[in-house]
Design an enzyme around this catalytic site. Structure first.
Site, PDB file in Angstrom:
ATOM      1  N   SER A  97       0.619   6.907   3.036  1.00  0.00           N
ATOM      2  CA  SER A  97       1.161   7.862   3.920  1.00  0.00           C
ATOM      3  C   SER A  97       2.171   8.660   2.894  1.00  0.00           C
ATOM      4  CB  SER A  97       1.722   7.374   4.976  1.00  0.00           C
ATOM      5  OG  SER A  97       0.583   7.029   6.029  1.00  0.00           O
ATOM      6  N   ASN A 100      -5.398   4.989  16.452  1.00  0.00           N
ATOM      7  CA  ASN A 100      -6.513   4.756  17.353  1.00  0.00           C
ATOM      8  C   ASN A 100      -7.077   6.125  17.732  1.00  0.00           C
ATOM      9  OD1 ASN A 100      -5.981   2.201  16.901  1.00  0.00           O
ATOM     10  ND2 ASN A 100      -5.734   1.617  19.068  1.00  0.00           N
ATOM     11  N   GLU A 101      -6.134   7.196  17.833  1.00  0.00           N
ATOM     12  CA  GLU A 101      -6.878   8.674  18.199  1.00  0.00           C
ATOM     13  C   GLU A 101      -7.814   8.976  17.113  1.00  0.00           C
ATOM     14  OE1 GLU A 101      -3.497   7.397  18.475  1.00  0.00           O
ATOM     15  OE2 GLU A 101      -3.553   7.625  20.541  1.00  0.00           O
ATOM     16  N   GLN A 142       0.849  -1.133   0.048  1.00  0.00           N
ATOM     17  CA  GLN A 142      -0.060  -0.006  -0.061  1.00  0.00           C
ATOM     18  C   GLN A 142       0.908   1.199  -0.136  1.00  0.00           C
ATOM     19  OE1 GLN A 142      -0.040   2.116   2.524  1.00  0.00           O
ATOM     20  NE2 GLN A 142       0.935   0.956   4.243  1.00  0.00           N
ATOM     21  N   SER A 159       3.825  -0.435   3.685  1.00  0.00           N
ATOM     22  CA  SER A 159       3.995  -1.868   4.343  1.00  0.00           C
ATOM     23  C   SER A 159       4.342  -2.966   3.222  1.00  0.00           C
ATOM     24  CB  SER A 159       2.754  -2.396   4.962  1.00  0.00           C
ATOM     25  OG  SER A 159       2.632  -1.549   6.062  1.00  0.00           O
ATOM     26  N   GLU A 188     -10.478  -2.324   5.604  1.00  0.00           N
ATOM     27  CA  GLU A 188      -9.418  -2.547   6.276  1.00  0.00           C
ATOM     28  C   GLU A 188      -9.741  -2.770   7.803  1.00  0.00           C
ATOM     29  OE1 GLU A 188      -6.251   0.124   5.435  1.00  0.00           O
ATOM     30  OE2 GLU A 188      -4.783  -0.908   6.947  1.00  0.00           O
TER      31      GLU A 188
END
Lengths: 379, 344
Positions: free
Chosen positions: A128, A360-361, A125, A160, A244
């Site tokens: 970012s 997670n934020e 992928q 990744s 995802e």
């Protein structure tokens, strides 16, 4: 409401178990984040695919068994219970393939999916960028129109599997003059070995090259490798992000198997009382995740789509995975320092969970704003 | 395999929710806490008429046959509305009486529990909940579960026989509880002997499983109510010119509460389907811890107003704490999970 599988589903499970018993490598493969391990895992994908076990929930024409969500969950339970290898093709199978099923053309599916199913083409992928992480829509890599296609330029990072993968998919800014950052983006697939691509592997916390930086300098991509309409990339990509975080990235079977192994480790270490509660929580958490997923699957089969509820999942499994591996390393005591064990490999892998696929934020913001209805505020 | 509540079960929850919303339940809780049970008993009758207690009682004794899933659905709503009284204890008593070898006590006592004419309390531990206002006071003495070989370190001491008695009214006033709506009395000794022997111990183990399931459901409802009320509060309360619910520090605590409650829910209904000791213990500890964590968040995000007895939030805050320890501590429940024979 029931938890009973049909005889046909149980027969499917038994068939999967028998195949896995006969084929699972008796000794774990080398880490898939190494060149040697990557190759071994690629070969394992081919072995799975030869008997149609690599992408069981895909349509048969692309190498699957069209088995449905419930049987996919059963397959995953058996797969992980058998201790079968990690899935080197997962980025493609769980992120790109659902996007192609929803937004791709028939030609793209026929061309891309079969070699993905066999592991012949492994995908990375490319979301970012150095200045675009949680705020992904601020990305700046460009796609510029050229005869018959596009020229990609810019920099992607934390990609990744890109150190050893063949191709990649991601978002590029095709129109720099739109009013909002979510507009003017295009979803493209490109070859990691094409002219103009430089791959610089990055060592993750344990040094293994699990991801990479990608430098792109006028990399040509034909029109056939645009997914969806040019300029509509954000909408196309968000369907991938939902997948995802939702049902298909981390199957409950993985955690049920890990929790059972942790309970075995705890027994082998003499059932120390000071760890009993944490081992219980690992067993309970795996069961909770399994049942939560069965409920989500039932809703999905009723026609519900993967919505903001998938953020509950993502926070839960990513924190659960770390807690489970921390418990294992604590049980091992000084032996927990060795880096060449499955527990250590799993621990280092788990540490990334709360960061990727939307931190997670960000997930907690989504839960608060879209599930609880709290007002938007500054991040 | 379809792990979702069906339309009828969802409608049952909605009808209980509507009935309890219309019934001024917080006022009944406060009456109950000060020893004035009339409004609480009126509420009890309506809950019973909706069929809630009959869900734990066989048809032979005027019930609807034991239906743990529907019972869990109902108890989530009882918890959501902080319904006072020995609701869990009545279910546990019904499970115990049903499981005895001798049908006599069940024939005598269960029809009135199913209809709501009578309430019951059951003492397996240190107190008798609501014993002064309850019609059927059951007390089990002696071993309450068959000992397992692994739990017996050496030669076992001869155990006294397990006895089930119909206890007399309490002789002393209640001892204050952290949740004022739970009126706890020292168990009164003596009373009519209803049954004795190993089958009483086995029936007590059954009662404990049902009590844990009902407590888990009640706790989940308590947690859901606390989350709802806190979300409403932080959307309305403004500081620095904006709703406090727009701050990430506030949002993230509430997101964590939501996650904890939503992952307790499937454990509850999974346990209701299997009714194994291990599944029920897992549901109990998880739901109670989720509710308690939500209570801590609710208190913090309400600020000082939440720390007052007068504000209705206190009805749920104090119950979340009490339920956590009732019918099996977190550590006892976890021990059943790691010690169980069956794994998921």
């Amino acid at each position: 409401m029931d938890l009973t599988h049909s005889p046909a589903d149980e027969a499917f499970r038994a068939e999967a178990r028998a195949w896995l018993d006969a084929h699972t490598p008796p000794v774990p493969l080398p880490s898939l984040e190494t060149e040697e391990g990557f190759a071994a895992h690629r070969a394992w994908e081919a072995e799975l695919a030869a008997d149609r076990w690599s992408v069981v929930n895909w349509p048969t024409e692309y190498g699957g068994r069209d088995c449905g969500l419930i049987r996919w969950l059963l397959f995953e339970e058996e797969y992980h219970a058998a201790g079968a290898p990690g899935r080197v093709g997962q980025n493609g199978v769980s992120l790109l393939a659902p996007t192609l099923f929803e937004h791709g053309t028939g030609e793209q599916r026929a061309r891309v999916l079969p070699p993905m199913a066999t592991g012949e083409v492994i995908w990375a992928q490319a979301w970012s960028e150095p200045e675009a992480g949680s705020d992904l829509a601020s990305l700046r890599s460009r796609a510029v129109r050229t005869a018959g296609g596009w020229l990609l330029s810019g920099q992607k990072t934390w990609s990744s599997r890109a150190a050893f993968a063949d191709r990649a998919f991601g978002l590029f800014r095709s129109d720099p003059d739109t009013p909002g950052p979510h507009q003017g983006l295009t979803y493209l697939m490109f070859d990691l070995r094409a002219q103009g691509v430089t791959v610089r592997p990055i060592g993750r916390l344990d040094g293994k090259p699990a991801f990479a930086e990608l430098f792109l300098d006028e990399v040509f991509v034909p029109d056939d490798d645009v997914i969806g309409e040019p300029g509509q990339g954000w909408r196309v990509a968000m369907s991938t992000a939902g997948n995802e975080r939702g049902l298909t990235l981390r199957s409950p079977g993985r955690f049920l198997a890990s929790a059972a192994r942790l309970a075995g480790l705890w027994q082998a270490r003499g059932r120390p009382q000071d760890s009993a509660d944490r081992v219980a929580d690992a067993l309970i958490g795996a069961r909770a995740y399994q049942l939560f997923t069965y409920a989500a699957a039932a809703r999905f089969l009723d026609g519900a789509s993967t919505g903001p509820e998938s953020s509950l999942n993502k926070v839960f499994w990513s924190e659960y995975d770390i807690a489970l591996h921390e418990t294992a390393l604590d049980l091992l005591g000084a032996d927990g320092e060795w880096a060449d064990t499955g527990w250590s490999e799993g621990y280092v892998f788990a540490l990334a969970g709360p960061i990727y696929a939307g931190t997670n934020e960000i997930q907690r913001d989504i839960i608060a704003e879209r599930l609880l209805g709290l007002p938007k505020g500054r991040r | 395999m379809r792990f979702l509540l069906d339309a009828e079960q969802q409608a049952f929850a909605a009808s209980l929710d509507a009935m309890l919303t219309a019934a001024a339940t917080p006022a009944a809780v406060r009456d109950w806490s000060r020893g004035a049970p009339a409004s609480g008993r009126a509420l009890w009758r309506r809950v019973a008429e909706a069929g809630v207690f009959a869900l734990a009682i066989p048809e032979a004794y005027k019930g609807l046959d034991p239906r743990p899933v529907e019972l869990a659905v109902a108890f989530v709503e009882l918890g959501r509305h902080a319904v006072p009284g020995p609701v869990v204890e009545t279910v546990a008593a019904a499970a115990l009486l049903t499981a005895l070898d001798d049908p006599g006590p069940a024939e005598r006592l269960l029809p009135a529990l199913a209809s709501g004419d009578a309430t019951a309390t059951l003492t397996l531990g240190p107190y008798a909940l609501d014993a002064d206002t309850t019609d059927v006071r059951l007390t089990v003495s002696g071993p309450t579960a068959p000992a397992r070989p692994s739990e017996v370190p050496g030669p076992a001491a001869p155990a006294p026989p397990t006895e089930l008695r119909l206890a007399p009214a309490p002789g002393a006033p209640p001892r204050p509880c952290l949740d004022p709506a739970r009126r706890l009395f020292a168990p009164a000794p003596g009373g009519e002997l209803l049954a004795t022997g190993a089958h009483v111990a086995a029936a007590s183990a059954q009662a404990l499983t049902w009590a844990r399931l009902a407590t888990a459901a009640q706790a989940l409802g308590v947690g859901l109510a606390l989350l709802d009320r806190t979300v409403t509060h932080v959307r309305q309360r403004t500081q620095f010119g904006v709703p406090v619910g727009s701050f990430q520090a506030v949002k993230h605590r509430l997101a964590d509460a939501k996650i904890a409650l939503e992952f307790a829910r499937p454990l509850l209904f999974g346990a209701a389907l299997t009714m194994t000791e291990q599944d029920v213990a897992a549901a109990k500890v998880t739901a109670c811890e989720a509710a308690y964590a939500t209570a801590r968040t609710a208190l913090q995000l309400h600020g000082a107003i939440g720390y007052t007895a007068e504000y209705d939030l206190s009805l749920w805050l104090t119950k979340a704490r009490a339920l956590r320890g009732a019918w099996g501590s977190p550590a006892q429940c976890r021990a059943l999970v790691v010690g169980g024979d069956r794994r998921w």
